[in-house]
Structures are given as C-alpha cells and as structure tokens.
Design a protein around this motif. Structure first.
Motif, PDB file in Angstrom:
ATOM      1  N   TYR A  31       0.827  -1.199   0.000  1.00 35.54           N
ATOM      2  CA  TYR A  31       0.000   0.000   0.000  1.00 35.54           C
ATOM      3  C   TYR A  31       0.866   1.255   0.000  1.00 35.54           C
ATOM      4  CZ  TYR A  31      -3.516   3.346   1.701  1.00 35.54           C
ATOM      5  OH  TYR A  31      -4.355   4.422   1.842  1.00 35.54           O
ATOM      6  N   LEU A  43      -4.610  16.181   7.391  1.00 40.96           N
ATOM      7  CA  LEU A  43      -4.133  15.544   6.174  1.00 40.96           C
ATOM      8  C   LEU A  43      -5.319  14.992   5.397  1.00 40.96           C
ATOM      9  CD1 LEU A  43      -1.496  15.442   8.032  1.00 40.96           C
ATOM     10  CD2 LEU A  43      -0.818  13.545   6.553  1.00 40.96           C
ATOM     11  N   GLN A  45      -6.380  12.714   1.941  1.00 41.65           N
ATOM     12  CA  GLN A  45      -5.814  11.743   1.019  1.00 41.65           C
ATOM     13  C   GLN A  45      -6.111  12.140  -0.425  1.00 41.65           C
ATOM     14  OE1 GLN A  45      -7.288   7.657   1.331  1.00 41.65           O
ATOM     15  NE2 GLN A  45      -5.163   6.992   1.341  1.00 41.65           N
ATOM     16  N   TYR A  48      -4.444   6.671  -3.545  1.00 39.76           N
ATOM     17  CA  TYR A  48      -3.770   5.571  -2.903  1.00 39.76           C
ATOM     18  C   TYR A  48      -3.695   4.378  -3.855  1.00 39.76           C
ATOM     19  CZ  TYR A  48      -8.485   3.753  -1.895  1.00 39.76           C
ATOM     20  OH  TYR A  48      -9.778   3.301  -1.999  1.00 39.76           O
ATOM     21  N   MET A  50      -3.301   0.048  -3.687  1.00 38.55           N
ATOM     22  CA  MET A  50      -3.274  -1.163  -2.873  1.00 38.55           C
ATOM     23  C   MET A  50      -2.225  -2.154  -3.378  1.00 38.55           C
ATOM     24  SD  MET A  50      -5.754  -0.787  -0.564  1.00 38.55           S
ATOM     25  CE  MET A  50      -6.955  -2.041  -0.124  1.00 38.55           C
ATOM     26  N   ARG A  99      -6.034  -7.612   5.447  1.00 37.92           N
ATOM     27  CA  ARG A  99      -6.866  -6.648   4.718  1.00 37.92           C
ATOM     28  C   ARG A  99      -6.898  -5.262   5.341  1.00 37.92           C
ATOM     29  NH1 ARG A  99     -11.691  -6.717   4.895  1.00 37.92           N
ATOM     30  NH2 ARG A  99     -11.960  -7.839   6.834  1.00 37.92           N
ATOM     31  N   LEU A 100      -6.502  -5.130   6.536  1.00 37.36           N
ATOM     32  CA  LEU A 100      -6.649  -3.828   7.191  1.00 37.36           C
ATOM     33  C   LEU A 100      -5.432  -2.962   6.973  1.00 37.36           C
ATOM     34  CD1 LEU A 100      -8.257  -4.773  10.593  1.00 37.36           C
ATOM     35  CD2 LEU A 100      -9.372  -4.058   8.477  1.00 37.36           C
ATOM     36  N   LEU A 101      -5.678  -1.699   6.904  1.00 36.58           N
ATOM     37  CA  LEU A 101      -4.602  -0.746   6.742  1.00 36.58           C
ATOM     38  C   LEU A 101      -3.862  -0.624   8.072  1.00 36.58           C
ATOM     39  CD1 LEU A 101      -3.789   0.787   4.306  1.00 36.58           C
ATOM     40  CD2 LEU A 101      -5.100   2.715   5.090  1.00 36.58           C
TER      41      LEU A 101
ATOM     42  N   ASP B  31     -14.220  -3.948  11.382  1.00 37.47           N
ATOM     43  CA  ASP B  31     -12.787  -4.099  11.651  1.00 37.47           C
ATOM     44  C   ASP B  31     -12.059  -2.853  11.184  1.00 37.47           C
ATOM     45  OD1 ASP B  31     -12.731  -7.608  10.761  1.00 37.47           O
ATOM     46  OD2 ASP B  31     -13.115  -6.611  12.665  1.00 37.47           O
ATOM     47  N   TYR B  32     -11.238  -2.329  12.054  1.00 34.03           N
ATOM     48  CA  TYR B  32     -10.475  -1.133  11.686  1.00 34.03           C
ATOM     49  C   TYR B  32      -9.381  -0.911  12.720  1.00 34.03           C
ATOM     50  CZ  TYR B  32     -13.906   0.761  14.991  1.00 34.03           C
ATOM     51  OH  TYR B  32     -14.714   0.965  16.078  1.00 34.03           O
ATOM     52  N   TYR B  33      -8.449  -0.052  12.343  1.00 34.73           N
ATOM     53  CA  TYR B  33      -7.410   0.383  13.259  1.00 34.73           C
ATOM     54  C   TYR B  33      -7.643   1.841  13.612  1.00 34.73           C
ATOM     55  CZ  TYR B  33      -4.237  -3.597  12.456  1.00 34.73           C
ATOM     56  OH  TYR B  33      -3.649  -4.831  12.401  1.00 34.73           O
ATOM     57  N   PHE B  35      -5.263   5.139  15.190  1.00 33.81           N
ATOM     58  CA  PHE B  35      -3.889   5.553  15.446  1.00 33.81           C
ATOM     59  C   PHE B  35      -3.870   6.968  16.033  1.00 33.81           C
ATOM     60  CE2 PHE B  35      -2.242   2.264  12.581  1.00 33.81           C
ATOM     61  CZ  PHE B  35      -3.241   2.138  11.638  1.00 33.81           C
ATOM     62  N   ARG B  50      -1.152   2.621  18.479  1.00 31.59           N
ATOM     63  CA  ARG B  50      -2.109   1.995  17.568  1.00 31.59           C
ATOM     64  C   ARG B  50      -3.058   1.105  18.365  1.00 31.59           C
ATOM     65  NH1 ARG B  50       0.963  -1.625  13.615  1.00 31.59           N
ATOM     66  NH2 ARG B  50       1.524  -2.588  15.563  1.00 31.59           N
ATOM     67  N   GLY B  95      -8.183   3.848  10.186  1.00 31.34           N
ATOM     68  CA  GLY B  95      -7.861   3.111   8.967  1.00 31.34           C
ATOM     69  C   GLY B  95      -8.659   1.825   8.908  1.00 31.34           C
ATOM     70  N   GLY B  96      -9.283   1.563   7.755  1.00 37.46           N
ATOM     71  CA  GLY B  96     -10.092   0.361   7.642  1.00 37.46           C
ATOM     72  C   GLY B  96      -9.693  -0.495   6.467  1.00 37.46           C
ATOM     73  N   SER B  97     -10.643  -1.194   5.935  1.00 40.79           N
ATOM     74  CA  SER B  97     -10.371  -2.140   4.859  1.00 40.79           C
ATOM     75  C   SER B  97     -10.523  -1.528   3.479  1.00 40.79           C
ATOM     76  CB  SER B  97     -11.306  -3.338   4.980  1.00 40.79           C
ATOM     77  OG  SER B  97     -12.652  -2.909   4.813  1.00 40.79           O
ATOM     78  N   GLN B  98     -10.956  -0.297   3.416  1.00 38.50           N
ATOM     79  CA  GLN B  98     -11.230   0.317   2.119  1.00 38.50           C
ATOM     80  C   GLN B  98     -10.024   1.030   1.527  1.00 38.50           C
ATOM     81  OE1 GLN B  98     -14.121  -0.426   0.688  1.00 38.50           O
ATOM     82  NE2 GLN B  98     -14.431  -1.612   2.560  1.00 38.50           N
ATOM     83  N   GLY B  99      -8.926   1.041   2.236  1.00 36.47           N
ATOM     84  CA  GLY B  99      -7.714   1.636   1.688  1.00 36.47           C
ATOM     85  C   GLY B  99      -7.538   3.098   1.981  1.00 36.47           C
ATOM     86  N   ASN B 100      -8.501   3.710   2.609  1.00 37.83           N
ATOM     87  CA  ASN B 100      -8.347   5.130   2.893  1.00 37.83           C
ATOM     88  C   ASN B 100      -8.164   5.368   4.384  1.00 37.83           C
ATOM     89  OD1 ASN B 100     -10.985   4.253   3.272  1.00 37.83           O
ATOM     90  ND2 ASN B 100     -11.808   6.314   3.113  1.00 37.83           N
ATOM     91  N   LEU B 101      -7.302   6.330   4.686  1.00 41.91           N
ATOM     92  CA  LEU B 101      -7.104   6.765   6.054  1.00 41.91           C
ATOM     93  C   LEU B 101      -7.845   8.071   6.258  1.00 41.91           C
ATOM     94  CD1 LEU B 101      -3.369   6.301   7.074  1.00 41.91           C
ATOM     95  CD2 LEU B 101      -5.340   4.947   7.753  1.00 41.91           C
ATOM     96  N   ILE B 102      -8.510   8.174   7.388  1.00 41.53           N
ATOM     97  CA  ILE B 102      -9.223   9.403   7.706  1.00 41.53           C
ATOM     98  C   ILE B 102      -8.522  10.067   8.890  1.00 41.53           C
ATOM     99  CG2 ILE B 102     -11.424  10.454   8.280  1.00 41.53           C
ATOM    100  CD1 ILE B 102     -11.414   8.991   5.605  1.00 41.53           C
ATOM    101  N   PHE B 103      -8.091  11.306   8.654  1.00 44.40           N
ATOM    102  CA  PHE B 103      -7.395  12.064   9.690  1.00 44.40           C
ATOM    103  C   PHE B 103      -8.333  13.066  10.341  1.00 44.40           C
ATOM    104  CE2 PHE B 103      -2.737  11.408   9.268  1.00 44.40           C
ATOM    105  CZ  PHE B 103      -2.743  10.529   8.197  1.00 44.40           C
TER     106      PHE B 103
END
Lengths: 115, 113
Positions: A31, A43, A45, A48, A50, A99-101, B31-33, B35, B50, B95-103
């Motif tokens: 990624y 910030l 985005q 991006y 994958m 799968r998770l970022l 499911d997500y992270y 940070f 994290r 951050g989740g499974s869709q590839g985008n990070l939200i700040f």
C-alpha cells in the motif's frame, strides 16, 4: 534502513508547469498513498494504491495523477499546477495485514509552492 | 461518510503532568485500526500508538495510553509525565479495509516548563 523517500523536498514553480514528486519505499509494502496537509484541515488523502497497477482516488484527487508501475515507487504528477495546490505533501506506505490498513510510514514531506 | 473529530484545536500541559486529547470517529466498518500520530515542528509524521478495534484492551506505549470506547466511538490519548519533547500536533486517524485513512484536523499540544 527502512524508509520512505520523497523528492524534491522543496519546490517553487509557476502555474501550468507540469511537475512530478517522486516517492519510493524500501519495505516491500503493498500500500502507498499521497496526502496533502493544509493549515486547519489536517491531512487529506489524494490517491492511494493497494498494489502494482491498482490506484484509487482519495478525498481530493482533482488536479493530480499517480501511477504504480513498480511496487516501490508511487509518483505524484501535477499536469497543470495551480496556486490552490500550494501545500505540504506526504507520501506514505504500509503493509496490508489481514486486509486492514496498518501503520503508515511517512516520507519527510514535500513543500510545494505554485506561483 | 467516515469522519474523525478532534474537538480540541489546542491544549496546554505543565511539564511532568498528565494531559488527555480527545477523539471521536464515525465508521460503519466492523474491523479497523485507530492511530495517534505526532507531528513535531520538523513536520515528520511519527506513530505514537495503535489500537486494533477488535481488541478490548487499551493500547499502551510507555507514557502514552489510550481509552478506547468502541460503542461510543471514542479514542482518547493520555500522555503521562509530559515532557517538553511531547510538544507537537497530534492527529487521530482511522484506517479500515477500504484503503483510505481518515485524519482528524489535529490538536496542537504545548508543554510548559
């Protein structure tokens, strides 16, 4: 040393003059992403990726292009820069764990000024 | 749309004391992270801590800990024994499974000697 590199670090250009900001990572991350940072907005985005040959729009993609021909490189292209693209740009990379970022590793930033 | 809200644009803490930075988020993912990133004047983005959403236990990294309330979608950062080097902009990120990070928009922390 694991790192994300960006070049140039500083750039002053004029409206309409095409430019490319390079980004490279040596961690074999799937990624990669580009962000712009503006005062009071955090910030945001731009684009991006994958994996190789897979790119997607982020929140603010207008006026930007990207490509992902190799896993380690993810250049940001401004075909016709405008003053509203004056910003601080960050490239980042990450592994995709289950799968998770996961944790993003950020480059040092590129300060772009468009006159 | 996913959002991350940091309601405190600026905070101040006395050296050696404790401060808590607030963050709420809105996601439909299971499911997500989450940070916390720190950005000192050098502008480098540095990961502070994290949290994986499926883990109930709050993450801890030395003087930094979080209070993760999944049902309330709250993710606050506590800094104990604050040091001058903790002065920075702090960003809460999802951050989740869709590839985008939200700040979030960030909280500027000042540390007074």
């Amino acid at each position: 040393e694991a790192q994300v590199t960006q070049n140039p670090r500083y750039l002053i250009t004029v409206t309409g003059k095409k430019l490319t900001v390079t980004c490279s990572q040596n961690m074999n991350h799937e990624y990669m992403s580009w962000y712009r940072q503006d005062p009071g907005l955090g910030l945001r985005q731009i684009y991006y990726s994958m994996n190789v040959e897979v790119t997607d729009k982020g929140d603010v993609p207008e006026g930007y292009k990207v490509s992902r021909k190799e896993k380690r490189n993810f250049p940001l292209i401004l075909e016709s820069p405008s003053p509203n693209q004056t910003s601080l740009y960050f490239c980042a990379s990450s592994s995709l764990a289950a799968r998770l970022l996961n944790e993003q590793f950020f480059g040092p930033g590129t300060r772009l000024t468009v006159l | 749309a996913q959002t991350v809200t940091q309601s405190q644009p600026e905070m101040s803490v006395q050296e050696a004391e404790t401060v808590t930075l607030s963050c709420t988020y809105d996601t439909s993912e299971s499911d997500y992270y989450l940070f916390w990133y720190k950005q000192p004047p050098s502008r480098q983005m540095i990961l502070v801590i994290r949290q994986e959403a499926y883990k109930q236990q709050n993450a801890t990294e030395n003087r930094f800990s979080v209070n993760f309330q999944k049902a309330a979608k709250s993710f606050s950062l506590k800094i104990s024994d604050s040091q001058l080097g903790d002065a920075a902009m702090y960003f809460c990120v999802e951050g989740g499974s869709q590839g985008n990070l939200i700040f979030g928009k960030g909280t500027k922390l000042s540390v007074k000697p």
